[in-house]
Design a protein around this motif. Structure first.
Motif: not given
Lengths: 611, 681
Positions: B454-470
């Motif tokens: 369960a990734l913490c919200d901070e990491v999720m909030n970064v990861a979601i747009p970065v992965v989306s862009l990827q």
């Protein structure tokens, strides 16, 4: 240098195929791997079947055949007494299998290879002795008298085509002799080891453990079996599917599909189903140079010389048959026996000839001469041919009204197979033709008994040997116009020769067993009571040869008929065969020495010297 | 836009402009293979029941008559579960609904009319297998709509059982030609045989063509997936056995400006599993989408592969080999299975070649490069426009079809950024492009269902747009991987012989063989073609006819390196974690997921920019494990249907070293956002 034989041998079939493993069916054979557990060691057939005597009565033991083990063969002793002047007595001690065997000559390189490939094998004496012979009179005589000096050294039981490929490859590398062995029912000396071969190791390749049904195609009525499947197993498996191959040589309880192919066998019911060459669609043979097989299964092709015909009848001299694709047929809804009585042999043969001309043969039709008819009577359990009231009336009708002479009449047995309407129509037509030749129907029971006799008769030779009677059968095929003459002449020659040799008790009898458009197959039984001082087997062969023998209809050539091979196929034919031999087996690994006489054989030493 | 692309795109017509009325439009479809009388779906079923192969099999596996009867009944049940139907009214109704949806969601649905018309013109004698790329559930519906609109018979469609489970929807799809396949039926021999026989009849007896997804599943990462050969070999078996004279394979490329499932994919990649398909969920999802604009779709039939030509030229296939025995008793041999694998790869390649590159793909690449090189603050709209034009030149030089309206570039870019405003936004022409931090709250997610941690919200909030862009960079990698490998091999080298270069590139291909579906059989072609293109683009210079050097002035070097960077970084991170944390024990895939994500979360929170957030994606971690096993760095053992791994010690350290070396060659930092340390830490 001939490059063909120096190149590394290519054993790959050029067309790899993957079979659906789930559709392959294993077959539990009636015959065990260790044959001695079930089969007679020094004679024909099952251990538990055969003639024996208790309280001066002769019985046939076991329940494998529709002949009662409890009812004595009432007329048998009398018949033996009349024909051979012998009293059958209670005591007939069975001979025991030897416990000492010639030492095997082991080729270590080959033996190591076999172990590396994990191929099932044995060097046990019993296993070797059991596979050193066929069923000729000479074979059995030699067995009983311990005369086999050269028996196989190693017995192998490959389980599939690939193992055979490896074995043949090893055999070529290590220079051993391979003799393929199926059911061991040959009567030609085909699997008998060359008795003067002491240089090379002799290996028996027993196919009995490769007996699977690889597939069955009901729509096209085709099936593919491994070559080691025994006739009765094959029929049992197919019958369960509502099918039959319909190939029934008299040996079919023991002989194998691969053996049939290798010897060009013929079945009793060939009129409906065809002989082996008609039944085989494709066949795979592992040779020293690779796998020979036709790559098409089209029903008929116009495609140069058919190399299936090189495999058929090659008698193990060119390679090992591993897989055979055959035609199968739906089981006939109706199977009906019949019999015909004729006043004499001549009218019987004429009738058969007309039936062949009309091409209306039933599945089987066989004509027995009077001697064989009488012998058949001797094997009846209760009463005889005319035992029932109705039958007695028939006898009366025969002898009184029709004026038949019981000493001359002949009997034909019939087997019909097919749809009921077809069988009815066929039966009516046959009776009608028989009528025109002075014959008439003698009922179904007599017909059926005639066919049972076929299987039982094979056991008599072993009993006879116990009483100093040597007996064997031989056969040939002949054009219609010479058929009757052949029967007469052979009998006459045998008569003369026996008298010349002072043989008082003998029996020569014949039977027309197959009919073709152009001729028939005639089968002779000949036996005589011998004087122990002579070499009876040699005498037997001498007399047989005096009958001016020729090539056989279905027994094959082997070693004992090799002397007639050349005259049958011409000098050029022999050299063509030899070329094939050199091409397919340049190191003479398949050196069972069948087909050719010693002086005609390929000089392989000279060939290898040239390389 | 270059003339080449323009010329090509001219053939695309917007389906939405046609205003087709699905209830009234006459539908007299043309079928791939014309038979005297059209076979019915019921006849297809009947033939399966009567097939000799299955009946022989039943004879063999049944204990007795009763048992056989039971099995026949079971067979009937399974067959009912599998079989498709054909109901024109359902086709019309579904078509109406779908066309409404398409109108609402998309600005245009562009169909290559020339390719569909030439395909139609070739119909008549050969059965056809349609193999679309699979990036969205919409693929399968779209294909049927296109067929209807162009009067092509809707094929029988092999679909997963997940649809079957959706009440009403599954049955409706069945009536439009879908037939259903259980996943993982490897162990159920009976089912497998039945399904195979059904496929056999669909190919040999039926006349309407067959459609399935060769990649097996939707590619969550929007990269191509390694082709699955199971269905393909079933479908091709009758051809190999000589039961049909020829067969036409039609790869189909479907390109989305924005896939329907974009956010779902991102979650799945990060380890939050997709919800089970349910009818209710389906309608919910549709209502949620209602006010969205998903932009454009490009739909193209690739040049058909005709098997007689394909195998005749390439492999000298000898179908005669199967003629000597009944085909139902034979199976394909390893050589033939190999041919099928190769065909599968060719199909995927053809799909990829025709995937249309759109402006947001380019923007995503540009944004990543700017971020990695620390220039994102300078990425104004004008700068973006300039860069987009540069990239069009690059892609076209590499052979791709680029659909950017260069005449109205500003409008084109603005529109596409608007469509993707959940990822990137720009205020005005002079202001710079900004990534939008996500704002999710995953606290109520059931942690037991997660594949990783369960990734913490901070990491999720970064990861979601970065992965989306990827997800928008990934479709372009088909073109960029080989050039990137070449540049990677040339960095820090003066000049290098072509032979050595090829060898180095070959090593890189080996590492990323599954990540980018780099079929070994294509490596020569790929290398030579790319080399020529790069020389034309002046990225490389030939110093003489045997050696090559990098043109260090080329504007594409950093871009190409940045395209591959997330993967090199990800592979380094994961293999390091495996090497450090999982030595001396036997582990399963999930152990790697957890260890990697735990490590990455920590690193991301440190804010050093040394790990790319895409490393969190479980997809790449799985593919790396697969590669490591194939290369012998990991040893695999199957226990209870689960793979267990151990490290092949010495080797793996050398692998980590290689990646470390590659990673250090990249002059990049991965700082998308300033990381706020969560208070709980």
């Amino acid at each position: 240098m001939s490059d063909a034989s120096t190149k590394s041998v290519n054993f790959d079939t050029n067309m790899p195929k993957n079979l659906d493993q789930k559709l392959i069916r294993n077959v539990q054979s009636v015959i065990p791997k260790r044959r001695q557990q079930l089969l007679q060691w020094d004679g024909w057939g099952y251990k538990d079947s055969g003639f024996y005597t208790v309280a001066e009565k002769v019985y046939f033991s076991g329940d494998r055949y529709p002949i009662s083990a409890k009812a004595p063969l009432v007329a048998f002793r009398e018949w033996v007494r009349t024909n051979f002047g012998i009293e059958i007595v209670d005591d007939s001690t069975k001979s025991k299998m030897p416990t000492k065997f010639p030492d095997p000559i082991i080729n270590e390189e080959f033996f190591e290879g076999i172990k590396k490939y994990r191929i099932d094998h044995s060097i046990h004496g019993e296993d070797r002795l059991f596979r050193c012979h066929g069923q000729t009179l000479a074979d059995i005589h030699n067995l009983r008298n311990g005369k086999f000096t050269r028996i196989p050294d190693i017995v192998l039981w490959p389980v599939n085509h690939d193992e055979v490929v490896n074995i043949v490859k090893l055999a070529n590398e290590a220079n051993v002799i391979l003799i393929p062995f199926g059911g061991g029912t040959n009567v030609t000396g085909a699997v008998t080891c060359p008795q003067d071969e002491y240089e090379r190791c002799i290996v028996i390749l027993d196919t009995s453990q490769m007996n699977r049904m690889l597939w069955l195609d009901k729509e096209n009525l085709l099936a593919c079996f491994e070559s080691g499947i025994v006739g009765q197993d094959l029929e049992r498996v197919l019958n369960k599917e509502g099918l039959t191959m319909g190939h029934e040589p008299d040996s079919y309880e023991f002989s194998t599909l691969g053996g049939w192919v290798a010897t060009r066998a013929s079945g009793m019911k060939k009129n409906v189903y065809g002989n082996i060459e008609d039944l085989v669609v494709r066949v795979k043979m592992v040779t020293s140079k690779g796998v020979l097989e036709r790559n098409i299964s089209a029903p008929r092709v116009s495609c140069g010389p058919d190399f299936n015909q090189i495999i058929l009848g090659s008698e193990g001299t060119l390679g090992v048959v591993t897989e055979v694709m055959v035609k199968v047929r739906p089981l006939p809804p109706v199977k009906r026996y019949g019999s015909l009585v004729f006043p004499d042999l001549s009218s019987g043969i004429k009738c058969l000839r007309e039936i062949a001309k009309r091409r209306c043969q039933p599945a089987s039709i066989r004509l027995m001469d009077n001697e064989q008819f009488a012998f058949g009577q001797a094997l009846k359990t209760e009463g005889g041919f005319f035992s029932h009231i109705g039958e007695k009336l028939k006898k009366f009708a025969l002898t009184t009204i029709k004026g038949f002479d019981l000493e001359k009449l002949t009997v034909a047995t019939l087997l019909f197979e097919g749809e009921k309407e077809d069988v009815d129509r066929q039966e009516k037509l046959i009776f009608e033709i028989a009528g025109r030749h002075g014959g008439f129907s003698a009922g179904a029971t007599n017909g059926q008994k005639g066919y049972v006799l076929t299987f039982v008769i094979a056991y008599i030779r072993d009993l006879a040997l116990d009483y100093g009677i040597v007996a064997e059968s031989f056969e040939t095929s002949v054009p219609w116009d010479k058929c009757e003459k052949l029967c007469y002449n052979v009998k006459a020659v045998v008569n003369e020769e026996c008298i010349k040799r002072g043989i008082r008790f003998f029996l020569i009898s014949c039977r027309v067993t197959q009919t073709y458009d152009a001729g028939a197959c005639v089968y002779f039984y000949f036996g005589f009571r011998h004087n122990l001082k002579d070499d009876p087997v040699h005498t037997y062969e001498e007399i047989e040869n005096k009958a001016r023998g020729s090539i056989s209809h279905h027994h094959g050539v082997g070693k004992i008929r090799a002397k007639w091979y050349k005259q049958s196929v011409s000098n050029l034919g022999v050299s063509l065969y030899k070329s094939a031999k050199i091409e397919l087996d340049p190191k003479n690994v398949f050196a069972n020495r069948n087909l050719l006489e010693p002086e005609d054989e390929v000089d392989f030493k000279q060939i290898s010297a040239k390389l | 836009m270059s003339e080449k692309s323009q010329e090509y795109l001219k053939d695309y017509k917007n389906l939405l402009d046609k205003n087709i009325n699905f209830m009234l439009q006459p539908y007299n479809p043309i079928v791939p293979i014309k038979k005297g009388r059209r076979p019915t779906p019921a006849e297809v079923k009947l033939r399966v029941l009567q097939s000799q192969k299955l009946n022989r099999y039943l004879d063999d596996v049944s204990k007795n008559k009763e048992d056989r009867q039971k099995k026949v009944f079971e067979m009937l049940q399974i067959l009912t579960e599998i079989a498709f139907q054909r109901k024109i009214l359902v086709i019309r109704t579904l078509g109406s609904v779908l066309s409404k949806l398409l109108n609402q969601l998309y600005t245009s649905v562009l169909i290559n009319e020339r390719s569909i018309n030439s395909l139609k013109a070739s119909f008549g004698n050969q059965q056809v297998i349609y193999l679309p790329s699979h990036r969205s559930y919409a693929d399968f519906m779209l294909m049927s709509v296109v067929c209807f609109c162009y009067n092509v018979e809707i094929p029988a469609i092999a679909a997963g059982m997940d649809f079957h489970g959706m009440m009403g929807i599954g049955e409706a799809l069945r009536k439009t030609g879908a037939f259903f396949m259980r996943r993982k039926f490897g162990e159920n021999d009976f089912y497998w045989r039945l399904f195979r026989e059904y496929m056999h009849e669909v190919i040999t007896f039926n006349d309407q063509g067959l459609e399935f997804f060769i990649e097996g599943t939707r590619s969550r990462s929007c990269k191509a997936l390694t082709p699955k050969t199971g269905l393909l070999s079933m479908a091709l078996e009758p051809y190999f056995m000589g039961e049909i004279h020829n067969l036409k394979i039609v790869p189909i490329s479907i390109s989305y400006e924005k896939p329907l499932e974009e956010q779902l994919f991102v979650y799945e990649l990060l380890g939050i599993p997709k919800p089970k398909e349910s009818t209710l969920g389906f309608f919910k999802a549709i209502t949620n989408l209602k006010n969205q604009n998903l932009g454009k779709i490009y739909f193209d039939f690739c040049e058909p592969i005709t098997l007689n030509e394909y195998y005749g030229e390439k492999s000298k296939l000898n179908r005669f080999a199967h003629a000597s025995e009944p085909s139902f008793v034979q199976t394909l041999d390893p050589y033939e299975l190999n041919l099928i694998t190769e065909l599968g790869h060719d199909v995927v390649r053809k799909q990829q070649e025709k995937i249309v590159i759109m402006s947001f793909n380019l923007i995503a690449l540009i944004y990543n490069e700017a971020t990695f090189t620390g220039n994102v603050k300078n990425l104004t709209f004008w700068e973006l426009e300039r860069k987009v034009l540069e990239l069009i030149h690059l892609f076209e030089g590499l052979g791709a079809i680029v659909a950017v309206d260069t005449k109205n570039l500003e409008k084109d870019i603005k529109e596409t950024i608007l469509i993707h405003q959940n990822i990137l936004q720009v205020k005005g022409s002079n202001s710079n492009l900004k990534m939008i931090r996500s704002n999710v709250d995953l606290s109520n997610i059931n942690a037991s269902k997660l594949k990783g941690i369960a990734l913490c919200d901070e990491v999720m909030n970064v990861a979601i747009p970065v992965v989306s862009l990827q997800l928008y960079c990934n479709p372009t990698l088909f073109w960029l991987v080989e050039p990137s490998f070449i540049i990677l091999s040339l960095l820090e080298e003066n000049e290098i012989s072509i032979k050595d270069l090829k060898e180095n590139v070959g090593k890189l291909r080996q590492i990323f063989i599954h990540e980018f579906v780099l079929y070994p059989g294509f490596s020569d072609d790929d290398f030579n073609q790319t080399l020529d293109n790069m020389i034309s683009l002046e990225i490389l210079h030939k110093t003489n006819h045997e050696t090559i050097e990098l043109n260090s002035n080329s504007k594409y070097i950093n871009l190409l390196l940045s395209a591959i960077a997330p993967f090199i970084n990800s592979y380094l991170n994961t293999s390091r974690v495996i090497f450090k944390n999982l030595q001396d024990k036997t582990f399963v895939e999930k152990d790697v997921f957890i260890a990697a994500q735990t490590y990455l979360e920590e690193e991301i929170l440190k804010g050093l920019g040394n790990v790319h957030p895409y490393s969190l994606c479980l997809d790449s971690i799985s593919l790396l494990i697969f590669s490591l096993c194939n290369a012998g760095f990991l040893l695999k053992q199957k226990k209870d249907c689960v793979n267990h791994y151990t490290i092949n010690f010495d080797n793996l350290s050398s692998f980590v070293e290689i990646l470390d070396n590659l990673n250090s060659k990249l002059p990049f930092e991965y700082n998308y956002f300033d990381v706020k340390k969560p208070s709980k830490l």
